[in-house]
Write an enzyme that holds these catalytic residues in place. Structure first.
Site, short mmCIF file in Angstrom:
data_model
loop_
_atom_site.label_atom_id
_atom_site.label_comp_id
_atom_site.label_asym_id
_atom_site.label_seq_id
_atom_site.Cartn_x
_atom_site.Cartn_y
_atom_site.Cartn_z
CG HIS A 64 21.92 -31.08 -25.10
ND1 HIS A 64 21.68 -31.01 -23.74
CD2 HIS A 64 20.98 -30.32 -25.68
CE1 HIS A 64 20.62 -30.24 -23.55
NE2 HIS A 64 20.18 -29.80 -24.69
N GLY A 108 25.00 -33.03 -30.15
CA GLY A 108 24.67 -31.62 -30.37
C GLY A 108 25.90 -30.80 -30.72
CE1 TYR A 138 20.37 -33.54 -31.96
CE2 TYR A 138 19.86 -32.33 -33.96
CZ TYR A 138 20.62 -32.50 -32.83
OH TYR A 138 21.64 -31.61 -32.55
O1 YXS Z 1 31.58 -38.87 -14.01
P1 YXS Z 1 31.95 -37.41 -14.02
O2 YXS Z 1 31.16 -36.57 -13.07
O3 YXS Z 1 33.45 -37.19 -13.98
O4 YXS Z 1 31.48 -36.83 -15.49
C1 YXS Z 1 31.96 -37.47 -16.65
C2 YXS Z 1 30.82 -37.50 -17.64
O5 YXS Z 1 29.58 -37.78 -17.05
C3 YXS Z 1 30.84 -36.08 -18.15
N1 YXS Z 1 30.23 -36.00 -19.48
C4 YXS Z 1 29.06 -35.39 -19.72
N2 YXS Z 1 28.20 -34.75 -18.89
C5 YXS Z 1 27.07 -34.26 -19.46
N3 YXS Z 1 26.77 -34.36 -20.78
C6 YXS Z 1 27.61 -34.98 -21.63
N4 YXS Z 1 27.30 -35.04 -22.93
C7 YXS Z 1 28.82 -35.54 -21.10
N5 YXS Z 1 29.86 -36.25 -21.63
C8 YXS Z 1 30.70 -36.51 -20.62
O6 YXS Z 1 32.20 -35.74 -18.24
C9 YXS Z 1 32.95 -36.53 -17.29
C10 YXS Z 1 34.05 -37.26 -18.04
O7 YXS Z 1 33.38 -38.14 -18.91
P2 YXS Z 1 33.99 -39.57 -19.24
O8 YXS Z 1 34.55 -40.17 -17.99
O9 YXS Z 1 32.97 -40.33 -19.98
O10 YXS Z 1 35.21 -39.17 -20.20
P3 YXS Z 1 35.94 -40.09 -21.27
O11 YXS Z 1 37.13 -39.30 -21.69
O12 YXS Z 1 36.11 -41.44 -20.73
O13 YXS Z 1 34.92 -40.23 -22.50
C11 YXS Z 1 34.65 -39.07 -23.26
C12 YXS Z 1 33.37 -39.34 -24.10
C13 YXS Z 1 32.97 -38.05 -24.81
C14 YXS Z 1 33.64 -40.48 -25.11
C15 YXS Z 1 32.25 -39.76 -23.11
O14 YXS Z 1 32.18 -38.81 -22.06
C16 YXS Z 1 30.93 -39.85 -23.82
O15 YXS Z 1 30.63 -40.81 -24.55
N6 YXS Z 1 30.10 -38.77 -23.61
C17 YXS Z 1 28.76 -38.72 -24.21
C18 YXS Z 1 28.85 -38.47 -25.72
C19 YXS Z 1 27.43 -38.38 -26.23
O16 YXS Z 1 26.74 -39.39 -26.42
N7 YXS Z 1 26.96 -37.15 -26.38
C20 YXS Z 1 25.58 -36.84 -26.79
C21 YXS Z 1 24.92 -36.03 -25.68
S1 YXS Z 1 23.21 -35.79 -26.00
C22 YXS Z 1 23.20 -34.75 -27.38
O17 YXS Z 1 24.21 -34.17 -27.73
C23 YXS Z 1 21.95 -34.60 -28.12
C24 YXS Z 1 20.75 -34.40 -27.26
S2 YXS Z 1 21.73 -35.99 -29.18
O18 YXS Z 1 22.14 -37.15 -28.39
O19 YXS Z 1 20.35 -36.05 -29.52
O20 YXS Z 1 22.60 -35.80 -30.26
#
Ligand code: YXS
Length: 259
Positions: A64, A108, A138
Site C-alpha cells: 500500500h 498490501g 488490517y
Molecule cells: O525516499 P524516496 O522519495 O525516494 O521514496 C522511497 C520510499 O519512500 C518509497 N517507498 C514507498 N512509498 C510509499 N509506500 C510504500 N509502501 C513505499 N515503499 C517504498 O520508494 C522509494 C524507494 O524506497 P527505498 O529507498 O526504501 O528502496 P529500497 O530498495 O531501499 O527498499 C525497498 C523496500 C521495499 C524494502 C523498502 O522501500 C520498504 O521497506 N518499503 C516498505 C515495505 C512495507 O512495509 N510495505 C507495507 C506498506 S503498508 C501496507 O501495505 C498495508 C497497509 S499493511 O502494512 O497493513 O500491510
C-alpha cells in the site's frame, strides 16, 4: 505518466507494474490503471491475465502507498480504499489472474498476490505481511485472504513477525503454485496461461466464482463484526499507528509503546 505497462499476447492480458522509483507502491493512481486494464481485458474476453513487475526487479511491490494511509482516526483499509477495490476486482475477474513474481512483495501487495488465482515465483521472490511493522489494523476480509493462502499457524507467524517468507518455503507450504528459475519464469508462466486458455472459459469462470464464494463463506455474527471493528478503531486511533507511519516517512525504526 503510465504507472503500468499493458499488453495482450494471444488470449492473455499482461499487466506490468512500472513505477520503480516508488517500488511499485500500490497508490490509488496505479491501482486505477490496473483496474481499467482488467475492465479492458474483460471486454476483450481474454482468458487469462498475468500480473507482473519489470523483469529482474528486486521489489515486485512495496505494498500500500504509505503516503496515502490516513494520518489517524479513520479506518486505513475501509471498503472504499483503493487496495480493497483492487482485491475485489482480481477476485471477481471472470478468468484466472496469474501473479508472476520476482523480488520482494510487501503488505498490501502480498495480499494482492495471494488474491490472485495462481502464483508463479522466481527463487528471488519473498512475501511479507507487514501490518505489525507499521502499526496498521488490517481489515477482516484481508486477514481472510491471508488465511486462504496460508495455514493459521503460518499466517500468525507472518503477521506477528512481519518477516519475509522465501519463495522456496512458500511453495513448500503450498502458499504459491510454482518456484521456477528466473530465466524460465516467463516461459513457464505463459505456458501455464496458454493451457488455461485452451480450456473452456465459461467452466473456468464459474469454478473461479464458486471457489471465491466458498473461500469467503465464513459465518460471523453482527456482534463479532462489531467487536472486530471496535478493536481496529482502537488501533488506528492509537499513538502506535501514527508512530508507524511517521517512522516509515522518517526512514527510521518505529518505537511502539502499546498505546
Ligand atoms: O525516499 P524516496 O522519495 O525516494 O521514496 C522511497 C520510499 O519512500 C518509497 N517507498 C514507498 N512509498 C510509499 N509506500 C510504500 N509502501 C513505499 N515503499 C517504498 O520508494 C522509494 C524507494 O524506497 P527505498 O529507498 O526504501 O528502496 P529500497 O530498495 O531501499 O527498499 C525497498 C523496500 C521495499 C524494502 C523498502 O522501500 C520498504 O521497506 N518499503 C516498505 C515495505 C512495507 O512495509 N510495505 C507495507 C506498506 S503498508 C501496507 O501495505 C498495508 C497497509 S499493511 O502494512 O497493513 O500491510
Amino acid at each position: 505518466m503510465a504507472l503500468i505497462q499493458t499488453a495482450v499476447r494471444e488470449q492473455v492480458g499482461i499487466i506490468t507494474l512500472d513505477q520503480p522509483a516508488k517500488r511499485n507502491a500500490l497508490s490509488k493512481s496505479l491501482i486505477d490503471e490496473i483496474v481499467a486494464s482488467l475492465a479492458d481485458f474483460q471486454a476483450r474476453r481474454l482468458r487469462a491475465v498475468v500480473l507482473r513487475a519489470q523483469p529482474g526487479t528486486k521489489v515486485w511491490s512495496a505494498g500500500h502507498d504509505v503516503d496515502e494511509l490516513p494520518a489517524s482516526r479513520r479506518d486505513p483499509l475501509g471498503w472504499d480504499d483503493p487496495l480493497r477495490h483492487l482485491i475485489r476486482e482480481i477476485e471477481t475477474f471472470p478468468a484466472p489472474v496469474i501473479a508472476m513474481i520476482e523480488g520482494s512483495v510487501w503488505g498490501g501487495a502480498c495480499e494482492t498476490v495471494f488474491a490472485c488465482d495462481l502464483i508463479v515465483a522466481a527463487p528471488s521472490a519473498t512475501f511479507a505481511i507487514t501490518p505489525a511493522r507499521l502499526g496498521v489494523p488490517y481489515n477482516i476480509a484481508g486477514v481472510l485472504t491471508f488465511l486462504n493462502a496460508a495455514s493459521l499457524r503460518i499466517g500468525k507467524e507472518m503477521a506477528f513477525t512481519a518477516r519475509p517468507v522465501s519463495a522456496e518455503r512458500a511453495e513448500r507450504l503450498g502458499m504459491i503454485n510454482h518456484v521456477v528459475p528466473a530465466e524460465e519464469l516467463e516461459a513457464f508462466t505463459f505456458d501455464l496461461a496458454a493451457t488455461i486458455c485452451d480450456n473452456a472459459p465459461l467452466s473456468i469462470a464459474v469454478m473461479k466464482e464458486q471457489m471465491r464464494i466458498l473461500a469467503g463463506a465464513h459465518p460471523m455474527s453482527p456482534q463479532g463484526f462489531e467487536r472486530v471493528q471496535g478493536l481496529r478503531r482502537v488501533v488506528y486511533d492509537s499513538d502506535d499507528y501514527q508512530e508507524g507511519i511517521r517512522a516509515f516517512k522518517d526512514k527510521r525504526r518505529p518505537v511502539f509503546r502499546g498505546r
